[in-house]
Design an enzyme around this catalytic site. Structure first.
Site, PDB file in Angstrom:
ATOM      1  N   LYS A 117     -20.218 -32.141 -69.330  1.00  0.00           N
ATOM      2  CA  LYS A 117     -21.319 -31.717 -70.207  1.00  0.00           C
ATOM      3  C   LYS A 117     -21.260 -30.207 -70.453  1.00  0.00           C
ATOM      4  CE  LYS A 117     -24.383 -35.344 -68.470  1.00  0.00           C
ATOM      5  NZ  LYS A 117     -24.293 -36.439 -69.406  1.00  0.00           N
ATOM      6  N   GLU A 201     -31.559 -27.591 -67.797  1.00  0.00           N
ATOM      7  CA  GLU A 201     -31.958 -27.741 -69.190  1.00  0.00           C
ATOM      8  C   GLU A 201     -33.471 -27.824 -69.260  1.00  0.00           C
ATOM      9  OE1 GLU A 201     -28.553 -30.380 -71.405  1.00  0.00           O
ATOM     10  OE2 GLU A 201     -30.497 -31.299 -71.190  1.00  0.00           O
ATOM     11  N   HIS A 236     -32.999 -44.245 -67.580  1.00  0.00           N
ATOM     12  CA  HIS A 236     -32.094 -43.542 -68.507  1.00  0.00           C
ATOM     13  C   HIS A 236     -30.969 -44.424 -69.035  1.00  0.00           C
ATOM     14  CE1 HIS A 236     -34.216 -39.912 -67.571  1.00  0.00           C
ATOM     15  NE2 HIS A 236     -33.853 -39.953 -66.316  1.00  0.00           N
ATOM     16  N   ARG A 293     -15.585 -43.002 -76.717  1.00  0.00           N
ATOM     17  CA  ARG A 293     -15.155 -44.407 -76.647  1.00  0.00           C
ATOM     18  C   ARG A 293     -16.019 -45.229 -77.587  1.00  0.00           C
ATOM     19  NH1 ARG A 293     -19.990 -45.657 -74.179  1.00  0.00           N
ATOM     20  NH2 ARG A 293     -20.536 -44.206 -72.527  1.00  0.00           N
TER      21      ARG A 293
HETATM   22  P1  ADP Z   1     -25.815 -39.626 -69.179  1.00  0.00           P
HETATM   23  O1  ADP Z   1     -24.490 -39.015 -69.484  1.00  0.00           O
HETATM   24  O2  ADP Z   1     -26.043 -39.795 -67.708  1.00  0.00           O
HETATM   25  O3  ADP Z   1     -26.102 -40.851 -69.983  1.00  0.00           O
HETATM   26  P2  ADP Z   1     -27.388 -38.003 -71.014  1.00  0.00           P
HETATM   27  O4  ADP Z   1     -27.266 -36.527 -71.075  1.00  0.00           O
HETATM   28  O5  ADP Z   1     -26.716 -38.775 -72.095  1.00  0.00           O
HETATM   29  O6  ADP Z   1     -26.902 -38.503 -69.578  1.00  0.00           O
HETATM   30  O7  ADP Z   1     -28.931 -38.415 -70.965  1.00  0.00           O
HETATM   31  C1  ADP Z   1     -29.364 -39.740 -70.764  1.00  0.00           C
HETATM   32  C2  ADP Z   1     -30.856 -39.842 -71.003  1.00  0.00           C
HETATM   33  O8  ADP Z   1     -31.562 -38.943 -70.147  1.00  0.00           O
HETATM   34  C3  ADP Z   1     -31.296 -39.451 -72.407  1.00  0.00           C
HETATM   35  O9  ADP Z   1     -31.211 -40.526 -73.296  1.00  0.00           O
HETATM   36  C4  ADP Z   1     -32.740 -39.050 -72.158  1.00  0.00           C
HETATM   37  O10 ADP Z   1     -33.563 -40.191 -72.025  1.00  0.00           O
HETATM   38  C5  ADP Z   1     -32.679 -38.356 -70.805  1.00  0.00           C
HETATM   39  N1  ADP Z   1     -32.465 -36.888 -70.956  1.00  0.00           N
HETATM   40  C6  ADP Z   1     -31.301 -36.212 -70.898  1.00  0.00           C
HETATM   41  N2  ADP Z   1     -31.486 -34.888 -71.081  1.00  0.00           N
HETATM   42  C7  ADP Z   1     -32.808 -34.701 -71.268  1.00  0.00           C
HETATM   43  C8  ADP Z   1     -33.647 -33.544 -71.503  1.00  0.00           C
HETATM   44  N3  ADP Z   1     -33.156 -32.305 -71.555  1.00  0.00           N
HETATM   45  N4  ADP Z   1     -34.972 -33.763 -71.650  1.00  0.00           N
HETATM   46  C9  ADP Z   1     -35.505 -34.995 -71.567  1.00  0.00           C
HETATM   47  N5  ADP Z   1     -34.783 -36.111 -71.338  1.00  0.00           N
HETATM   48  C10 ADP Z   1     -33.442 -35.990 -71.185  1.00  0.00           C
END
Ligand code: ADP
Length: 496
Positions: A117, A201, A236, A293
């Site tokens: 990330k 974040e 999530h 992917r």
């Molecule tokens: P992963 O790679 O584990 O799937 P992501 O970064 O794609 O993680 O985030 C997955 C989920 O987590 C998002 O869809 C959202 O629901 C929550 N999320 C991630 N970052 C944030 C943020 N900064 N604020 C609020 N929710 C977040």
């Protein structure tokens, strides 16, 4: 670079889904399987099949070297990794190409950059892509973290750079909790991903998760295939997805589409990929990450665009230019997907493995079921407990919702608990039907008691949902000319 024989390094529904398209393209298929999957439909469907070893993934589906060796032995030209397992493993992708085989996916560089990330944030910083307020490097010192958090403002989210599948994330509401939560996040990330880097974040309080499908070829063409709304999540993890999203205006869609194609350009992307964003209550959007992917939820995009994404992946892997430009693409209708898991919604969604005593998927117009099981089969404990993806298509959102409600009703599964009743709960919920929801939908509204609520309550909820459906205006107002009706009919016939 014609692909004549394709090995699918995966199992279940996605292995089958890839092989179906391969067959349509005149490509011979090779399945791989573990001892637990010997009788699986994907093994029966393939032209040839190779047993990789015992059930645990690290003794079967994750054996990259063995998969490559078998590919060479069987005269395979290309390997499709599906999702999960080796699909985002840059070392595997490189080993495949080093062996003289084609990896159906992006180049190693893109996988590596987007697999972290932090590296992803760094890669896109020369483009004008909105990011969640936060820092773009790893922190280890709790003191430094506290200072950063104070600047960003609580609540904040501690995230693992190498994170995935919703793991390695911790919300921190106030400064007192920060040190402890950070230590937990680091140790969680170290044990889950072998990399303890974490960053901070801003926690967006009521976000929607909206992602854009992109396609890029090796000739400099990059297009996007619009968005998927994936806000209905638990822990999530996505459970219901749809396309298009009710909150995107054409203008916002175009801006997010441009950002997504820029992200793809920033890492020299090739093939099908997904750029994920969070959208806040003011409709401001922020780049989250890119998945390099094919996504689980890709069918909803296929249904609204009429494009077979696996076919496009294969053509790009053969070095062909994209068959269409951005202007050729348009949204037609609405699609929903429910992930049907062998999990018990009444018991905290714990896996409910066992035997599929009855298994009868729904049928009929506008229904697509991507599954990898048959009646009488056991659901193995070794893998993700998803039984099927139930996808419905309608001329508009209302039709797709009604069809999904009908499809869930018609789906017959006994022997294991499934998330079908939970799906019905979501599909009948006023917040879902009216389109007013965020990523907290499940936490906010769902409890087993409500799911099993007394019949009266369920009836009232269903009635309310029907009323909202009846009041809602169709989303895709089309011209009524007989010509447009005719062409739409034609297109829909090709979709199903
Ligand atoms: P992963 O790679 O584990 O799937 P992501 O970064 O794609 O993680 O985030 C997955 C989920 O987590 C998002 O869809 C959202 O629901 C929550 N999320 C991630 N970052 C944030 C943020 N900064 N604020 C609020 N929710 C977040």
């Amino acid at each position: 670079m014609k692909i004549n024989k394709l090995l699918v390094a995966n199992r279940g529904e996605i292995a089958l889904r890839v092989m179906r398209t391969a067959r349509e393209m005149g490509i011979a298929t090779v399945a791989v399987y573990s001892e637990a999957d010997r009788l699986s439909p994907h093994v029966k469907y393939a032209d040839e099949a190779v047993c990789l070893g015992p059930p645990p993934s690290n003794q079967s589906y994750l054996l990259g070297d063995k998969i490559i060796a078998e590919s060479l032995r069987l005269g395979v030209d290309a390997i499709h990794p599906g999702y999960g397992f080796l699909s985002e493993n840059a070392v595997f992708a490189k080993a495949v190409t080093d062996a003289g085989l084609i990896f159906v996916g992006p180049g190693t560089h893109a996988i590596e950059v987007m697999g972290s990330k932090l590296a992803a944030k760094d890669a896109v910083k020369d483009y004008d892509i909105p990011m969640v307020p936060g820092i773009d490097r790893a922190v280890t010192d709790p003191k430094e973290a506290t200072e950063i958090a104070a600047k960003i403002g609580f609540p904040i989210l501690i995230k693992a750079s190498a994170g995935g599948g919703g793991k390695g994330m911790r919300i921190v509401e106030n400064p007192d909790e920060l040190e402890e939560q950070m230590q937990r996040a680091v140790s969680e990330a170290t044990s889950a991903f072998g990399d303890g880097s974490v960053f901070i974040e801003k926690y967006i309080t009521s976000p929607r998760h909206i992602e854009i499908q992109v396609l890029a070829d090796n000739h400099g063409n990059v297009v996007h295939l619009f968005e998927r709304e994936c806000s209905i999540q638990r822990r999530h993890q996505k459970v219901v997805e749809e396309a298009p999203s009710v909150i995107l205006t054409p203008e916002l869609r175009a801006r997010m589409g441009k950002s997504a194609t820029d992200v793809a350009r920033a890492c020299g992307y090739s093939g099908a990929g997904t750029v994920e964003f969070l959208v806040d209550a003011n409709l401001d959007y922020y780049f989250l990450e890119m998945n390099t992917r094919l996504q689980v939820e890709h069918p909803v995009t296929e249904l609204i665009t009429g494009i077979d994404l696996v076919r496009q992946q294969i053509l790009v892997a053969e070095n062909k230019p994209l068959e269409f430009t951005q202007d050729d693409l348009k949204i037609d209708g609405h699609a929903l997907e429910l992930r049907v898991y062998a999990e018990d919604p009444n018991n905290n969604f714990l896996p409910s493995v066992g035997n599929l005593q009855t298994y009868r998927p729904p049928r009929g117009h506008g229904i697509r079921v991507d599954d990898g099981f048959e009646e009488g089969m056991d659901i193995p404990i070794f893998y993700d407990p998803m039984i099927a993806k139930l996808v419905t298509y309608g001329e508009n959102r209302e039709e797709a919702i009604r069809r999904m409600q009908r499809a869930i009703h018609d789906y017959e599964i006994t022997g294991v608990a499934t998330t079908l009743p939970f799906g019905q709960f979501v599909l009948q919920h006023e917040a879902f039907v009216s389109g007013k929801f965020d990523t907290h939908f499940v936490k906010k509204y769902f409890s087993p008691e409500k799911n099993n609520g007394n019949e009266e309550e369920a009836k009232v909820a269903a009635l309310l949902a029907t009323q909202i459906l009846n009041q809602a205006k169709p989303m895709n107002t089309k011209t009524n000319s007989s010509e447009s009706k005719k062409s739409k009919w034609k297109q829909r016939k090709t979709i199903f």
